[in-house]
Design an enzyme around this catalytic site. Structure first.
Site, mmCIF file in Angstrom:
data_model
loop_
_atom_site.group_PDB
_atom_site.id
_atom_site.type_symbol
_atom_site.label_atom_id
_atom_site.label_comp_id
_atom_site.label_asym_id
_atom_site.label_seq_id
_atom_site.Cartn_x
_atom_site.Cartn_y
_atom_site.Cartn_z
ATOM 1 N N CYS A 132 0.827 -1.207 0.000
ATOM 2 C CA CYS A 132 0.000 0.000 0.000
ATOM 3 C C CYS A 132 0.865 1.262 0.000
ATOM 4 O O CYS A 132 1.470 1.602 1.028
ATOM 5 C CB CYS A 132 -0.918 -0.037 1.232
ATOM 6 S SG CYS A 132 -1.980 1.408 1.380
ATOM 7 N N CYS A 135 -0.535 4.042 2.246
ATOM 8 C CA CYS A 135 -0.308 3.808 3.680
ATOM 9 C C CYS A 135 1.149 4.068 4.052
ATOM 10 O O CYS A 135 1.437 4.708 5.054
ATOM 11 C CB CYS A 135 -0.626 2.357 4.051
ATOM 12 S SG CYS A 135 -2.211 1.770 3.466
ATOM 13 N N ASP A 136 2.079 3.538 3.259
ATOM 14 C CA ASP A 136 3.474 3.467 3.705
ATOM 15 C C ASP A 136 4.451 4.312 2.892
ATOM 16 O O ASP A 136 5.622 4.416 3.264
ATOM 17 C CB ASP A 136 3.943 1.998 3.669
ATOM 18 C CG ASP A 136 3.111 1.132 4.600
ATOM 19 O OD1 ASP A 136 2.676 1.645 5.652
ATOM 20 O OD2 ASP A 136 2.875 -0.046 4.282
HETATM 21 C C1 LIG Z 1 -0.494 -3.854 6.713
HETATM 22 C C2 LIG Z 1 -1.582 -2.865 6.339
HETATM 23 C C3 LIG Z 1 -1.342 -1.519 6.545
HETATM 24 C C4 LIG Z 1 -2.338 -0.591 6.251
HETATM 25 N N1 LIG Z 1 -2.106 0.720 6.506
HETATM 26 C C5 LIG Z 1 -3.086 1.611 6.328
HETATM 27 C C6 LIG Z 1 -2.896 2.975 6.697
HETATM 28 O O1 LIG Z 1 -1.824 3.371 7.172
HETATM 29 N N2 LIG Z 1 -3.942 3.820 6.502
HETATM 30 C C7 LIG Z 1 -5.137 3.427 5.973
HETATM 31 O O2 LIG Z 1 -6.051 4.244 5.875
HETATM 32 N N3 LIG Z 1 -5.328 2.142 5.585
HETATM 33 C C8 LIG Z 1 -4.340 1.235 5.751
HETATM 34 N N4 LIG Z 1 -4.527 -0.063 5.362
HETATM 35 C C9 LIG Z 1 -5.753 -0.411 4.625
HETATM 36 C C10 LIG Z 1 -6.940 -0.611 5.563
HETATM 37 O O3 LIG Z 1 -6.582 -1.526 6.573
HETATM 38 C C11 LIG Z 1 -8.148 -1.087 4.789
HETATM 39 O O4 LIG Z 1 -8.438 -0.192 3.739
HETATM 40 C C12 LIG Z 1 -9.372 -1.195 5.699
HETATM 41 O O5 LIG Z 1 -9.110 -2.011 6.803
HETATM 42 C C13 LIG Z 1 -10.582 -1.751 4.920
HETATM 43 O O6 LIG Z 1 -11.624 -1.898 5.805
HETATM 44 P P1 LIG Z 1 -12.835 -2.916 5.523
HETATM 45 O O7 LIG Z 1 -13.740 -2.775 6.691
HETATM 46 O O8 LIG Z 1 -13.373 -2.707 4.181
HETATM 47 O O9 LIG Z 1 -12.187 -4.375 5.493
HETATM 48 P P2 LIG Z 1 -11.218 -5.113 6.491
HETATM 49 O O10 LIG Z 1 -10.527 -4.188 7.386
HETATM 50 O O11 LIG Z 1 -10.404 -6.007 5.629
HETATM 51 O O12 LIG Z 1 -12.181 -5.998 7.392
HETATM 52 C C14 LIG Z 1 -12.849 -7.115 6.892
HETATM 53 C C15 LIG Z 1 -13.254 -7.982 8.069
HETATM 54 O O13 LIG Z 1 -14.171 -8.964 7.612
HETATM 55 C C16 LIG Z 1 -13.906 -10.178 8.282
HETATM 56 N N5 LIG Z 1 -14.423 -11.242 7.430
HETATM 57 C C17 LIG Z 1 -14.015 -11.560 6.180
HETATM 58 N N6 LIG Z 1 -14.767 -12.554 5.682
HETATM 59 C C18 LIG Z 1 -15.684 -12.874 6.641
HETATM 60 C C19 LIG Z 1 -16.744 -13.828 6.706
HETATM 61 N N7 LIG Z 1 -17.002 -14.645 5.688
HETATM 62 N N8 LIG Z 1 -17.479 -13.874 7.831
HETATM 63 C C20 LIG Z 1 -17.227 -13.054 8.888
HETATM 64 N N9 LIG Z 1 -16.221 -12.132 8.870
HETATM 65 C C21 LIG Z 1 -15.469 -12.043 7.759
HETATM 66 C C22 LIG Z 1 -12.399 -10.203 8.444
HETATM 67 O O14 LIG Z 1 -12.020 -11.036 9.523
HETATM 68 C C23 LIG Z 1 -12.089 -8.730 8.702
HETATM 69 O O15 LIG Z 1 -12.047 -8.431 10.084
HETATM 70 C C24 LIG Z 1 -3.568 -1.021 5.671
HETATM 71 C C25 LIG Z 1 -3.789 -2.382 5.438
HETATM 72 C C26 LIG Z 1 -2.827 -3.298 5.776
HETATM 73 C C27 LIG Z 1 -3.080 -4.774 5.548
#
Ligand SMILES: Cc1cc2nc3c(=O)[nH]c(=O)nc-3n(C[C@H](O)[C@H](O)[C@H](O)COP(=O)(O)OP(=O)(O)OC[C@H]3O[C@@H](n4cnc5c(N)ncnc54)[C@H](O)[C@@H]3O)c2cc1C
Length: 307
Positions: A132, A135-136
């Site tokens: 990302c 992010c980084d």
């Molecule tokens: C290492 C890393 C660093 C990052 N750094 C940044 C940053 O500095 N700034 C920033 O803004 N963003 C950052 N991001 C990106 C950010 O984390 C994501 O954009 C954000 O978390 C997306 O949110 P979401 O709710 O869409 O999905 P997610 O955060 O991916 O959450 C999805 C959730 O759904 C759950 N899930 C999946 N399938 C199922 C199922 N079938 N049943 C029940 N539960 C399920 C998972 O366990 C998970 O908890 C980073 C990501 C990573 C991996």
């Protein structure tokens, strides 16, 4: 029957749950297979969420979300949802051992970057290896970085990084890119990006402090090394959309060519009552602040649709 089922407890799902319960929807259940927090919980630091000045680890950052989002009646059910199907006017959520009925569903299951499989990729993930640039990228201000990949995302992220880093090496295993011609043009015309094509990555190497560089082999088997503290890998995303797949292999709602769920500006999918938010949806910016915004938008839309 549940009034609203939120699937996935990352920033999108937690925010949707907060807004829905605070907005008066009574029976809202967040289905999260693990602990709520989502992908950011695995990050060593986050410093780009407006209003949170302190640099925090992802875990620390999500702690208050967990307290605040459950304050208005949202409940967490620790279950993995295997499939969502529609029966007449209601949705049915299947887990390993039961079926749950819901009037509305918001899917927030996120996406996962694909691994390239190089030596050192896992070892240095979060210590110089990243998926990302938004992010980084800032950690490499005025430093040299390497980007691996040849699709739209790799090229767009290389362009983004060229605004921050002193130099971007773009490494690709083929001779040509698979990206929009206009993006390829911009990359080729950017004097901070150096193309290294037709190569095979051998390893990402470093020490206990993090990445020191990347080693690759050209078509004549000559090995070269780039000394860079950061390697950004963009070899595709796995969109966590499997729960929307039906028994006949079709999807319950429209999915685009990249596997992302198609939504409108209210986060409505093409199926009434089904919403998708955060990294799973089409054109997501893949940032916490954007995922949270999506969750709020969907919840507000559901509240409005009840009047
Ligand atoms: C290492 C890393 C660093 C990052 N750094 C940044 C940053 O500095 N700034 C920033 O803004 N963003 C950052 N991001 C990106 C950010 O984390 C994501 O954009 C954000 O978390 C997306 O949110 P979401 O709710 O869409 O999905 P997610 O955060 O991916 O959450 C999805 C959730 O759904 C759950 N899930 C999946 N399938 C199922 C199922 N079938 N049943 C029940 N539960 C399920 C998972 O366990 C998970 O908890 C980073 C990501 C990573 C991996």
């Amino acid at each position: 029957m549940i009034d609203l089922a939120v699937i996935g407890g990352g920033p999108a799902g937690l925010t949707a749950g907060l807004y829905a319960t605070r907005g008066g929807i009574k029976n809202v259940v967040l289905f999260e297979k693990g602990l709520p927090g989502g992908a950011i919980a695995s990050s060593s630091e986050i410093e780009n969420y407006p209003g949170v000045e302190e640099v925090k680890s992802g875990m620390e950052f999500m702690e208050p979300w967990n307290r605040q989002c459950f304050r208005f009646g949202l409940t967490h059910q620790m279950d993995e949802i295997l499939k969502v199907r529609k029966e007449n006017e209601k949705f049915v959520l299947k887990t390993y051992d039961k079926e749950i009925e819901a009037k509305n569903v918001i899917v927030c299951t996120g996406s996962t970057p694909k691994k390239a499989g190089f030596k050192g990729e896992d070892k240095f993930y979060g210590k110089g290896v990243s998926n990302c640039a938004t992010c980084d990228g800032f950690f490499y201000k005025d430093k040299e970085v390497a980007v691996v990949g040849g699709g739209d995302t790799a090229l767009e992220e290389a362009l983004y990084l060229s605004n921050i880093a002193s130099k971007v090496y773009l490494l690709h295993r083929r001779n040509e890119f698979r990206a929009a011609p206009s993006t390829i043009e911009k990359v080729k015309n950017n004097n901070k990006i150096e193309l290294i094509l037709n190569i095979h990555i051998e390893e990402i190497f470093g020490d206990e402090t993090g990445v020191n560089g990347i080693k690759y082999k050209d078509k004549n088997d000559n090995i070269s090394t780039l000394s860079v503290p950061g390697v950004f890998i963009f070899v595709g995303m796995n969109i966590n959309h499997d729960i929307l797949k039906q028994d006949d292999g079709s999807f319950i709602c429209e999915i685009n060519k990249k596997g992302e769920v198609v939504v409108d500006l209210k986060m409505r999918t093409t199926l009434k009552g089904l919403y998708a938010c955060g990294d799973i949806r089409e054109d997501a910016s893949r940032q916490v602040v954007c995922a949270a915004g999506d969750g709020a938008t969907a919840a507000i839309e559901i509240i409005n649709s009840l009047h």
